[in-house]
Scaffold this motif. Structure first.
Motif, mmCIF file in Angstrom:
data_model
loop_
_atom_site.group_PDB
_atom_site.id
_atom_site.type_symbol
_atom_site.label_atom_id
_atom_site.label_comp_id
_atom_site.label_asym_id
_atom_site.label_seq_id
_atom_site.Cartn_x
_atom_site.Cartn_y
_atom_site.Cartn_z
ATOM 1 N N MET A 179 17.180 17.859 5.237
ATOM 2 C CA MET A 179 17.582 16.442 5.088
ATOM 3 C C MET A 179 17.434 15.947 3.651
ATOM 4 S SD MET A 179 16.589 14.107 8.344
ATOM 5 C CE MET A 179 14.860 14.036 8.029
ATOM 6 N N LEU A 180 16.269 16.294 3.055
ATOM 7 C CA LEU A 180 16.024 15.874 1.664
ATOM 8 C C LEU A 180 15.679 17.091 0.818
ATOM 9 C CD1 LEU A 180 13.887 12.666 2.384
ATOM 10 C CD2 LEU A 180 16.224 12.741 1.575
ATOM 11 N N ASP A 181 16.269 18.230 1.172
ATOM 12 C CA ASP A 181 15.927 19.491 0.510
ATOM 13 C C ASP A 181 16.009 19.406 -1.001
ATOM 14 O OD1 ASP A 181 15.078 21.206 2.417
ATOM 15 O OD2 ASP A 181 17.105 21.742 3.056
ATOM 16 N N GLY A 182 14.879 19.661 -1.659
ATOM 17 C CA GLY A 182 14.863 19.721 -3.126
ATOM 18 C C GLY A 182 14.923 18.373 -3.821
ATOM 19 N N LYS A 183 14.956 17.285 -3.075
ATOM 20 C CA LYS A 183 15.032 15.966 -3.716
ATOM 21 C C LYS A 183 13.662 15.599 -4.284
ATOM 22 C CE LYS A 183 19.316 14.957 -2.961
ATOM 23 N NZ LYS A 183 19.978 15.975 -3.716
ATOM 24 N N ARG A 184 13.684 15.008 -5.496
ATOM 25 C CA ARG A 184 12.428 14.625 -6.152
ATOM 26 C C ARG A 184 12.227 13.126 -5.966
ATOM 27 N NH1 ARG A 184 13.635 18.183 -11.455
ATOM 28 N NH2 ARG A 184 15.436 16.844 -11.406
ATOM 29 N N ILE A 185 11.167 12.805 -5.279
ATOM 30 C CA ILE A 185 10.980 11.401 -4.892
ATOM 31 C C ILE A 185 9.641 10.869 -5.397
ATOM 32 C CG2 ILE A 185 10.712 9.854 -2.887
ATOM 33 C CD1 ILE A 185 12.914 11.541 -1.590
ATOM 34 N N ILE A 186 9.715 9.713 -6.077
ATOM 35 C CA ILE A 186 8.468 9.025 -6.431
ATOM 36 C C ILE A 186 8.203 8.022 -5.323
ATOM 37 C CG2 ILE A 186 7.225 7.634 -8.136
ATOM 38 C CD1 ILE A 186 9.425 8.214 -10.132
ATOM 39 N N LEU A 187 6.983 8.054 -4.812
ATOM 40 C CA LEU A 187 6.584 7.029 -3.847
ATOM 41 C C LEU A 187 5.650 6.072 -4.569
ATOM 42 C CD1 LEU A 187 6.392 5.780 -1.038
ATOM 43 C CD2 LEU A 187 4.546 7.388 -0.518
ATOM 44 N N GLY A 188 6.079 4.831 -4.720
ATOM 45 C CA GLY A 188 5.245 3.799 -5.331
ATOM 46 C C GLY A 188 4.555 3.017 -4.237
ATOM 47 N N ILE A 189 3.226 2.944 -4.316
ATOM 48 C CA ILE A 189 2.481 2.246 -3.252
ATOM 49 C C ILE A 189 1.806 1.025 -3.863
ATOM 50 C CG2 ILE A 189 0.671 2.487 -1.504
ATOM 51 C CD1 ILE A 189 1.095 5.526 -1.647
ATOM 52 N N SER A 190 2.125 -0.146 -3.336
ATOM 53 C CA SER A 190 1.439 -1.338 -3.838
ATOM 54 C C SER A 190 0.426 -1.818 -2.805
ATOM 55 C CB SER A 190 2.439 -2.401 -4.287
ATOM 56 O OG SER A 190 3.326 -2.741 -3.263
ATOM 57 N N GLY A 191 -0.387 -2.791 -3.204
ATOM 58 C CA GLY A 191 -1.594 -3.116 -2.444
ATOM 59 C C GLY A 191 -1.402 -4.059 -1.273
ATOM 60 N N GLY A 192 -1.060 -3.480 -0.139
ATOM 61 C CA GLY A 192 -0.969 -4.261 1.099
ATOM 62 C C GLY A 192 -1.465 -3.378 2.225
ATOM 63 N N ILE A 193 -1.777 -3.983 3.368
ATOM 64 C CA ILE A 193 -2.359 -3.216 4.469
ATOM 65 C C ILE A 193 -1.424 -2.087 4.941
ATOM 66 C CG2 ILE A 193 -1.652 -5.016 6.140
ATOM 67 C CD1 ILE A 193 -4.646 -2.576 6.423
ATOM 68 N N ALA A 194 -0.097 -2.305 4.784
ATOM 69 C CA ALA A 194 0.839 -1.250 5.233
ATOM 70 C C ALA A 194 0.694 0.025 4.398
ATOM 71 C CB ALA A 194 2.279 -1.752 5.181
ATOM 72 N N ALA A 195 -0.086 -0.033 3.313
ATOM 73 C CA ALA A 195 -0.290 1.164 2.477
ATOM 74 C C ALA A 195 -0.883 2.307 3.307
ATOM 75 C CB ALA A 195 -1.197 0.840 1.297
ATOM 76 N N TYR A 196 -1.568 1.961 4.412
ATOM 77 C CA TYR A 196 -2.156 3.043 5.214
ATOM 78 C C TYR A 196 -1.070 3.959 5.788
ATOM 79 C CZ TYR A 196 -1.112 1.202 9.897
ATOM 80 O OH TYR A 196 -0.468 0.809 11.039
ATOM 81 N N LYS A 197 0.146 3.404 5.944
ATOM 82 C CA LYS A 197 1.243 4.219 6.499
ATOM 83 C C LYS A 197 1.829 5.172 5.458
ATOM 84 C CE LYS A 197 2.897 0.935 9.950
ATOM 85 N NZ LYS A 197 4.009 0.070 10.329
ATOM 86 N N ALA A 198 1.394 5.012 4.197
ATOM 87 C CA ALA A 198 1.951 5.859 3.129
ATOM 88 C C ALA A 198 1.621 7.332 3.375
ATOM 89 C CB ALA A 198 1.422 5.416 1.767
ATOM 90 N N ALA A 199 0.491 7.592 4.034
ATOM 91 C CA ALA A 199 0.112 8.984 4.306
ATOM 92 C C ALA A 199 1.165 9.631 5.213
ATOM 93 C CB ALA A 199 -1.258 9.028 4.978
ATOM 94 N N ILE A 200 1.583 8.902 6.228
ATOM 95 C CA ILE A 200 2.603 9.435 7.152
ATOM 96 C C ILE A 200 3.930 9.583 6.415
ATOM 97 C CG2 ILE A 200 3.846 9.009 9.334
ATOM 98 C CD1 ILE A 200 1.373 7.176 10.037
ATOM 99 N N LEU A 201 4.213 8.605 5.558
ATOM 100 C CA LEU A 201 5.479 8.647 4.820
ATOM 101 C C LEU A 201 5.532 9.881 3.906
ATOM 102 C CD1 LEU A 201 8.166 7.457 4.061
ATOM 103 C CD2 LEU A 201 7.008 5.809 2.579
ATOM 104 N N VAL A 202 4.432 10.151 3.200
ATOM 105 C CA VAL A 202 4.395 11.331 2.321
ATOM 106 C C VAL A 202 4.611 12.588 3.157
ATOM 107 C CG1 VAL A 202 2.940 12.751 0.815
ATOM 108 C CG2 VAL A 202 2.885 10.268 0.605
ATOM 109 N N ARG A 203 3.923 12.646 4.275
ATOM 110 C CA ARG A 203 4.009 13.815 5.168
ATOM 111 C C ARG A 203 5.455 14.052 5.618
ATOM 112 N NH1 ARG A 203 3.617 17.826 6.736
ATOM 113 N NH2 ARG A 203 2.913 18.716 8.703
ATOM 114 N N LEU A 204 6.127 12.962 6.020
ATOM 115 C CA LEU A 204 7.507 13.096 6.510
ATOM 116 C C LEU A 204 8.462 13.476 5.381
ATOM 117 C CD1 LEU A 204 7.835 10.022 8.931
ATOM 118 C CD2 LEU A 204 7.525 12.421 9.533
ATOM 119 N N LEU A 205 8.229 12.923 4.199
ATOM 120 C CA LEU A 205 9.106 13.257 3.060
ATOM 121 C C LEU A 205 8.981 14.739 2.717
ATOM 122 C CD1 LEU A 205 8.463 10.122 0.783
ATOM 123 C CD2 LEU A 205 10.637 10.742 1.866
#
Ligand code: PMT
Length: 401
Positions: A1-27
């Motif tokens: 789906m995203l084979d070889g794509k280079r992605i920066i994930l920018g995380i800013s300070g809100g409670i939803a930041a806890y979901k960033a772990a799942i997002l990184v995993r899925l990416l």
């Protein structure tokens, strides 16, 4: 789906930041290389260690490394990426991005990035509908940034409303659709699917193990691309999700032939996924055959070969795709069907491959064209495979137009 794509994930300070772990995993699971940039405040919600472990890359947050004095280059990072996703994007971070307030590494990276940028806003409902926030979102959009809209539901404050960050799956899906835009197929398609049942008597029949899963998955993928699809379907328990797909139900090979022959002259593409019985009882009994003799002989007559018969009528502009289910001399047998049935290409599946063929939710195929070019597709779900087959078809059809 995203084979070889280079992605920066920018995380800013809100409670939803806890979901960033799942997002990184899925990416990462989708094949992307991920680098994480966090605002200093975001580290209160999720640790850099979690994110560096999941992304397999160091997490950046400061302008320079305090111990060595080395500079963390936001310029290099901005140029490296194919996409920059800011999730969660707080009101503060979106305001800074909109007005170039470059007081942290996430914002300097944003200002240096030449790639597409996606903001996934997350905040409380009153903040989210505040005119200042709405104005900043509009400003970001007007400059070509993508907004992955917030969802409605229970918020961290306990209130209920719009402001929840889009789920990580939705964010990954948005990126995937961005990088793999769906092809369009303005075509009328006839598709045969499932088995045929050949009556022995009113109770019994000769049939086969086709479930219709492969054919119906292709029909759904074709309809998703805009094609007008009619399935001529043998008896199956699967059903269509897309209500625009027309289904004509038949039982025997003869009925499948007659229904297909009516549709074929007006179709642009024909896809023959059905497992059609080659023979049927010549004299089906009108009443249930009683058990009397030690053995029972059935005289079988040859059924029409639907693909071959329609192949004789095929015009230069029509495309015909066959399937071959083989157990030996697979490639040779499939190639000979291309010429005997006038196919443009054939999809070969083998009963020797585990997880391929009848009844399974997965399949593994080779797509062979008229010029004997072979495309190998590894074992995957019938839905994913259907998309691959439709991609090949779209390319072929749209090139020919
Ligand atoms: O339905 P599933 O459980 O998901 O399984 C999918 C499948 C295994 C049935 C499918 O992937 C598949 O391989 N379908 C074709 C099986 C088959 O009958 O192959 P064949 O080699 O016998 O036929 C070659 C081609 O001629 C096929 O496109 C077939 O539809 C067509 N044919 C065959 C005989 C006939 N009398 N009329 C035809 O149109």
């Amino acid at each position: 789906m995203l084979d070889g794509k280079r992605i920066i994930l920018g995380i800013s300070g809100g409670i939803a930041a806890y979901k960033a772990a799942i997002l990184v995993r899925l990416l990462v699971k989708a094949g992307a290389e991920v680098r994480v940039v966090m605002t200093p405040f975001a580290k209160n919600f999720i640790t850099p260690l979690t994110l560096s472990t999941l992304s397999k890359n160091s997490v950046l947050s400061e302008f320079y490394k305090a111990d060595s004095g080395d500079w963390n280059s936001h310029v290099d990072l901005g140029l490296w990426a194919d996409a920059f996703v800011i999730a969660p994007a707080t009101a503060n971070t979106m305001a800074k991005a909109a007005h170039a307030v470059a007081d942290n590494l996430l914002i300097t990276t944003y200002l240096s990035a030449r790639c597409p940028v996606f903001f996934a806003p997350a905040m409380d409902l009153d903040m989210f509908r505040h005119p200042a926030v709405c104005h900043n979102i509009e400003l970001l959009k007007s400059r070509g940034n993508h907004i992955i809209d917030a969802e409605t539901g229970e918020l961290a404050s306990g209130l209920d409303g719009k402001g929840r960050m889009a789920e990580p799956e939705t964010i990954v899906q948005t990126l995937s659709e961005f990088f793999n835009p769906k092809q369009t197929l303005n075509a009328k398609v006839l598709l045969t699917a499932g088995p045929t049942y050949e009556a022995i008597d009113p109770v019994r029949f000769i049939g086969n193990r086709s479930s219709g899963k492969m054919g119906y998955a292709i029909a759904e993928a074709l309809a998703e691309c805009g094609a007008h699809v009619t399935i001529v379907s043998g008896p199956v328990s699967v059903s269509v999700k897309n209500q625009k797909i027309k289904v004509i139900r038949v039982e025997s090979a003869q009925e499948m032939f007659e229904a297909s022959a009516k549709i074929f002259p007006n179709c642009d593409i024909a896809v023959f996924t059905a497992a059609v019985a080659d023979y049927s009882p010549q004299f089906p009994a009108n009443q249930k055959i009683k058990k009397s003799e030690q053995s029972l002989n059935l005289v079988l007559k040859k059924n029409p070969d639907i693909a071959a018969e329609l192949g004789k009528l095929k015009s230069d502009t029509q495309i015909s795709v066959g399937f071959a289910l083989e157990t030996e001399n697979e490639i040779e047998n499939a190639k000979s069907k291309i010429s005997s049935k006038n196919f443009d290409f054939i999809v070969l599946n083998s009963l020797n491959d585990a997880g391929a063929g009848f009844g399974t939710d997965t399949n593994k195929v080779k797509i062979i064209d008229k010029h004997n070019t072979i495309l190998d597709i590894e074992l995957k779900s019938k839905q994913e495979l259907a998309q691959d087959i439709v991609d090949v078809l779209c390319e072929h059809f749209n090139r020919q137009k």
